[in-house]
Design an enzyme around this catalytic site. Structure first.
Site, PDB file in Angstrom:
ATOM      1  CD  GLU A 198      -0.325  13.413  27.464  1.00  0.00           C
ATOM      2  OE1 GLU A 198       0.610  14.288  26.518  1.00  0.00           O
ATOM      3  OE2 GLU A 198      -0.204  12.513  28.065  1.00  0.00           O
TER       4      GLU A 198
ATOM      5  CE  LYS B 178       4.754  13.342  26.124  1.00  0.00           C
ATOM      6  NZ  LYS B 178       3.315  12.589  25.821  1.00  0.00           N
TER       7      LYS B 178
ATOM      8  CB  CYS C   3       2.188  12.061  29.589  1.00  0.00           C
ATOM      9  SG  CYS C   3       1.492  10.507  29.501  1.00  0.00           S
TER      10      CYS C   3
END
Length: 317
Positions: A46, A137, A171
């Protein structure tokens, strides 16, 4: 006819924080390593380019921000990248030179409006030197919400490759059941999960998702020490009393029945390799296909909005 076997590689590392060149040097080095090991797919953590500011407050308290925090954030902005842009062209060149499908977590700078908003993104590069797509994201986690904007459904990207369909969620997006369902419905065979979560519970998540989605899961985490932080940051005092290891890692590769193909790597930088038998994906769906025969569309339905979220639109008179 899809290739039945693919060699994959997952990197566990971190660059010097806010240092774009440090990140590129590591990407180039690990890509060469992956080529020598005859890998087809290489995954980075990430926001690897250019770092996850773990532990920093960036001068923020409820109701106030400091000038030092604003300056630290500007360094972060300056080390971010444009997609497309010069930096993505460099990534694409690395992918082509090493004949890799390259997946990199990046800090992406908005190019559509002010140019100031940052996104926590994944960029996909192909072995032909093309930028294949990106994912932003959808929901930054916790205090990440001050750093990153929210992505929209237009970047729920899945890419067809000679060995199967690949795509990723970042995540804690993987804790969003409907986001996972959308990816399963796109026929994902290899789910890529760049992360910053080093807790034991993250491993349970990886195994659950692999078993639920009947897909391989490649989780790439960071290994971060305080030595990677510039000491001249205004916020360096935020981590000064912390342990030297800020993130222990936990990168792993999990098979489509929830078993580890490669156990989690902890407390060191490194790269893990695995040879995946893609026929096991189809075999695993014999008794459970979450969006197929084990689905009840007469009871449950999901609507996914994949239109691009335009903040402002201009019309000619």
């Amino acid at each position: 006819m899809k290739k039945q076997h693919v060699r994959v590689a997952v990197v566990q590392s971190a660059p010097n924080l806010f240092d774009k060149e440090s990140a590129f040097q590591k990407i180039e080095s690990y890509s060469i390593d992956a080529r020598l090991q005859e890998a087809n797919l290489l995954v980075f953590p990430e926001v690897f380019l250019s770092g996850y500011p773990r532990g920093l407050t960036l001068g923020t308290r409820v109701g106030s921000r400091t000038s030092g925090g604003r300056k630290d954030w500007q360094r972060y902005w300056e080390s971010s990248i444009d997609i497309p842009g010069e930096d993505t062209n460099r990534l694409a060149k690395i992918a082509k030179e090493n004949e890799l499908y390259l997946v990199v977590g990046v800090v992406e700078r908005d190019q559509e409006f002010s140019g100031s908003t940052l996104y926590n993104s994944i960029v996909y590069l192909g072995p032909d030197g093309e930028v294949l797509g990106k994912h932003r994201k959808l929901m930054p986690t916790g205090s990440e919400r001050l750093l990153y904007g929210q992505g929209d459904g237009s970047t729920l990207t899945v890419i067809d490759t000679p060995f199967g369909r690949i795509g990723g969620l970042i995540c804690w997006e993987n804790y969003m059941p409907l986001a996972r369902t959308a990816m399963y419905a796109k026929g994902i065979d290899i789910l890529i999960t760049p992360t910053a979560d080093a807790r034991d519970t993250w491993q349970a998540t990886l195994q659950h998702i692999a078993c639920e989605g009947r897909c391989y899961v490649l989780s790439s985490n960071q290994f971060v020490t305080k030595s990677t932080y510039p000491v001249d940051l205004a916020g360096y005092l935020d981590i000064e009393q912390d342990a030297d290891v800020l993130c222990r890692g936990g990168s792993a590769i999990v098979g489509p029945l929830g078993e580890y193909v490669e156990q989690p790597l902890y407390d060191q930088e490194g790269i893990i390799y695995a040879d995946l038998d893609m026929s096991l994906v189809m075999q695993s769906r014999y008794d459970f296909d979450v969006v197929g025969h084990y689905n009840r569309p007469d009871i449950f339905q999901l609507v996914v909005n994949e239109t691009k979220k335009d903040i402002v639109s201009f019309k000619l008179k």
